[in-house]
Motif scaffolding. Structure first.
Motif, PDB file in Angstrom:
ATOM      1  N   UNK A  61     -19.910  23.180  -5.357  1.00  0.00           N
ATOM      2  CA  UNK A  61     -19.028  24.335  -5.134  1.00  0.00           C
ATOM      3  C   UNK A  61     -17.614  24.071  -5.650  1.00  0.00           C
ATOM      4  N   UNK A  62     -17.159  22.829  -5.546  1.00  0.00           N
ATOM      5  CA  UNK A  62     -15.849  22.501  -6.135  1.00  0.00           C
ATOM      6  C   UNK A  62     -15.914  22.753  -7.649  1.00  0.00           C
ATOM      7  N   UNK A  63     -17.029  22.350  -8.265  1.00  0.00           N
ATOM      8  CA  UNK A  63     -17.187  22.556  -9.714  1.00  0.00           C
ATOM      9  C   UNK A  63     -17.189  24.052 -10.039  1.00  0.00           C
ATOM     10  N   UNK A  64     -17.888  24.849  -9.232  1.00  0.00           N
ATOM     11  CA  UNK A  64     -17.882  26.304  -9.471  1.00  0.00           C
ATOM     12  C   UNK A  64     -16.472  26.863  -9.303  1.00  0.00           C
ATOM     13  N   UNK A  65     -15.709  26.295  -8.360  1.00  0.00           N
ATOM     14  CA  UNK A  65     -14.319  26.738  -8.154  1.00  0.00           C
ATOM     15  C   UNK A  65     -13.463  26.481  -9.389  1.00  0.00           C
ATOM     16  N   UNK A 141       0.871  24.277  -7.111  1.00  0.00           N
ATOM     17  CA  UNK A 141      -0.364  24.768  -7.752  1.00  0.00           C
ATOM     18  C   UNK A 141      -1.530  24.703  -6.756  1.00  0.00           C
ATOM     19  N   UNK A 142      -1.603  23.620  -5.980  1.00  0.00           N
ATOM     20  CA  UNK A 142      -2.672  23.492  -4.980  1.00  0.00           C
ATOM     21  C   UNK A 142      -2.485  24.518  -3.864  1.00  0.00           C
ATOM     22  N   UNK A 143      -1.237  24.666  -3.428  1.00  0.00           N
ATOM     23  CA  UNK A 143      -0.947  25.575  -2.296  1.00  0.00           C
ATOM     24  C   UNK A 143      -1.277  27.028  -2.632  1.00  0.00           C
ATOM     25  N   UNK A 144      -1.200  27.387  -3.925  1.00  0.00           N
ATOM     26  CA  UNK A 144      -1.566  28.764  -4.318  1.00  0.00           C
ATOM     27  C   UNK A 144      -2.970  29.108  -3.855  1.00  0.00           C
ATOM     28  N   UNK A 237      -6.653  18.204   0.006  1.00  0.00           N
ATOM     29  CA  UNK A 237      -7.290  18.409   1.307  1.00  0.00           C
ATOM     30  C   UNK A 237      -7.398  19.897   1.621  1.00  0.00           C
ATOM     31  N   UNK A 238      -8.422  20.210   2.398  1.00  0.00           N
ATOM     32  CA  UNK A 238      -8.644  21.601   2.817  1.00  0.00           C
ATOM     33  C   UNK A 238      -8.619  21.661   4.346  1.00  0.00           C
ATOM     34  N   UNK A 239      -8.389  22.862   4.884  1.00  0.00           N
ATOM     35  CA  UNK A 239      -8.208  22.979   6.337  1.00  0.00           C
ATOM     36  C   UNK A 239      -9.534  22.972   7.085  1.00  0.00           C
ATOM     37  N   UNK A 240     -10.614  23.345   6.397  1.00  0.00           N
ATOM     38  CA  UNK A 240     -11.911  23.450   7.066  1.00  0.00           C
ATOM     39  C   UNK A 240     -12.997  22.920   6.146  1.00  0.00           C
ATOM     40  N   UNK A 242     -15.959  24.574   5.184  1.00  0.00           N
ATOM     41  CA  UNK A 242     -16.898  25.664   4.894  1.00  0.00           C
ATOM     42  C   UNK A 242     -17.039  25.810   3.379  1.00  0.00           C
ATOM     43  N   UNK A 243     -18.117  26.477   2.931  1.00  0.00           N
ATOM     44  CA  UNK A 243     -18.272  26.669   1.481  1.00  0.00           C
ATOM     45  C   UNK A 243     -17.017  27.258   0.823  1.00  0.00           C
ATOM     46  N   UNK A 244     -16.353  28.226   1.508  1.00  0.00           N
ATOM     47  CA  UNK A 244     -15.151  28.843   0.916  1.00  0.00           C
ATOM     48  C   UNK A 244     -14.061  27.798   0.672  1.00  0.00           C
ATOM     49  N   UNK A 245     -14.006  26.769   1.538  1.00  0.00           N
ATOM     50  CA  UNK A 245     -12.990  25.729   1.350  1.00  0.00           C
ATOM     51  C   UNK A 245     -13.275  24.904   0.096  1.00  0.00           C
ATOM     52  N   UNK A 246     -14.563  24.668  -0.193  1.00  0.00           N
ATOM     53  CA  UNK A 246     -14.892  23.849  -1.381  1.00  0.00           C
ATOM     54  C   UNK A 246     -14.607  24.644  -2.650  1.00  0.00           C
ATOM     55  N   UNK A 247     -14.892  25.947  -2.600  1.00  0.00           N
ATOM     56  CA  UNK A 247     -14.573  26.782  -3.771  1.00  0.00           C
ATOM     57  C   UNK A 247     -13.051  26.761  -4.010  1.00  0.00           C
ATOM     58  N   UNK A 248     -12.281  26.935  -2.928  1.00  0.00           N
ATOM     59  CA  UNK A 248     -10.809  26.919  -3.051  1.00  0.00           C
ATOM     60  C   UNK A 248     -10.331  25.561  -3.568  1.00  0.00           C
ATOM     61  N   UNK A 249     -10.972  24.484  -3.101  1.00  0.00           N
ATOM     62  CA  UNK A 249     -10.575  23.142  -3.578  1.00  0.00           C
ATOM     63  C   UNK A 249     -10.807  23.036  -5.079  1.00  0.00           C
ATOM     64  N   UNK A 250     -11.878  23.636  -5.573  1.00  0.00           N
ATOM     65  CA  UNK A 250     -12.143  23.610  -7.019  1.00  0.00           C
ATOM     66  C   UNK A 250     -11.124  24.425  -7.787  1.00  0.00           C
ATOM     67  N   UNK A 251     -10.745  25.568  -7.234  1.00  0.00           N
ATOM     68  CA  UNK A 251      -9.716  26.382  -7.899  1.00  0.00           C
ATOM     69  C   UNK A 251      -8.401  25.599  -7.959  1.00  0.00           C
ATOM     70  N   UNK A 252      -8.086  24.923  -6.852  1.00  0.00           N
ATOM     71  CA  UNK A 252      -6.848  24.127  -6.807  1.00  0.00           C
ATOM     72  C   UNK A 252      -6.927  22.955  -7.781  1.00  0.00           C
TER      73      UNK A 252
END
Ligand SMILES: Cc1cc2nc3c(=O)[nH]c(=O)nc-3n(C[C@H](O)[C@H](O)[C@H](O)COP(=O)(O)O)c2cc1C
Length: 327
Positions: A61-65, A141-144, A237-240, A242-252
């Motif tokens: 999911x990070x890769x998809x992000x 950039x990460x915080x966005x 680092x992510x706050x949770x 969940x799958x949405x957190x891994x996607x966000x981590x990939x975007x970041x």
């Protein structure tokens, strides 16, 4: 004037071609694009998930992000804001995002150019430390994406280095991890994926060695004369969890990486510290228990005069992008 869906889809199709350059775990490129009506869908391709390294699919999911962020960057270069719904359908958890063209906006191709310059650079970096002002930009950039960039402090580097070394040992001793590495470092040219020895370096004296990819084929990239003395070690680092957190981590990850590329810096991820559960826990402790480590990354200044790392291979649009009416 309303835009014709065909023109809309052409822009998104073009952007999804640029997104093929996105980085992914072991260059598995675990995504599939589906162009449909006036939007595009990004799907996780579970057939490309790593059983040992990534049993719970977070690196997938990070890769998809990263691919998702690359699409937004390519649309921005065309003066289009992306309108994204992330994980839109609980009944279809592999549908990562639906992307529509949003409002026209001032075109900006800064990060778009970086898509084609960015590489995973595993060589030791030079003595110059990245400037504080640039690190602040990377943090922003990460915080966005609601993700936090922690820079490992000098007094934490030894503990971080032993976490990386321990993860490497665990992985070397575990056949499931070795099988993944073997499979994705010995892909045929026709498969157009996996990690090539052309982008990996052999052992050289340094504080933290990159993952040992060379279990089947020797490294072919000259490590150069860098010392890694100025290298920063960072953890997203992510706050949770969940799958949405891994996607966000990939975007970041993508946003940080393209930004630092544009500023003349280079980087390579260190994900073994999150692949091994016990090490992930140790890393969390190092961070004072705040947030969940998604991925680590070394960032530094390339040594003057070194050749760029060769571009790694990608699958073609025909293999990864489904046109309207196709499955
Ligand atoms: C989620 C993720 C995890 C990664 N983990 C590592 C890693 O632990 N070590 C490493 O050297 N590269 C790592 N990479 C870099 C990939 O191997 C690299 O993106 C891929 O081989 C394509 O090469 P490129 O980035 O030069 O285009 C990772 C990339 C992503 C997106």
């Amino acid at each position: 004037m309303t835009q014709h869906p065909r023109a809309e889809i052409d822009q998104v199709a073009e952007a999804s071609i640029a997104a093929l350059r996105a980085p992914s775990i072991l260059n598995t490129q675990p995504w599939r694009w589906r162009l449909a009506g006036n939007h595009a869908e990004l799907w996780a391709d579970r057939s490309r998930q790593l059983d040992g390294l990534d049993a719970d699919g977070r690196l997938l999911l990070i890769s998809c992000g990263t691919a998702l962020h690359h699409v937004t960057v390519a649309l921005l270069a065309a003066g289009i804001a992306a309108d994204i719904t992330r994980l839109p359908d609980p009944a279809r958890p592999d549908l990562v995002a639906r992307i529509r063209q949003g409002q026209p906006c001032p075109a900006d191709s800064t990060l778009y150019r970086a898509i084609y310059q960015r590489r995973t650079d595993r060589r030791p970096f030079g003595d110059a430390r990245p400037a504080d002002a640039v690190v602040d930009e990377l943090r922003a950039a990460a915080e966005r994406h609601g993700v936090h960039l922690h820079v490992v402090r000098d007094d934490q580097v030894t503990a971080f280095a032993s976490a990386v070394a321990h993860a490497g040992e665990v992985e070397r001793d575990d056949p499931r991890f070795r099988d993944d590495l073997l499979a994705w470092t010995t892909r045929t040219r026709g498969e157009r994926d996996g990690v090539s020895p052309r982008s990996t370096v052999g052992p050289t004296p340094r504080t933290i060695a990159p993952r040992d990819f060379n279990i089947a084929r020797p490294a072919a990239l000259d490590p150069g004369s860098g010392s890694d003395r100025g290298t920063l070690y960072t953890i997203l680092t992510v706050d949770d969890e969940e799958p949405a957190d891994w996607v966000a981590a990939g975007e970041a990850l993508s946003d940080v990486w393209l930004t630092l590329t544009d500023r003349g810096l280079a980087a390579s991820p260190i994900s073994e510290v999150v692949e091994v559960a016990a090490v992930r826990v140790a890393l969390r402790r190092l961070l004072g228990g705040v947030g969940h480590p998604a991925i680590a990354m070394r960032i530094g200044t390339p040594v003057d005069g070194t050749e760029p790392v060769p571009a790694s291979i990608r699958r073609s649009g025909t293999d990864t992008i489904g046109l309207p009416g196709q499955p």
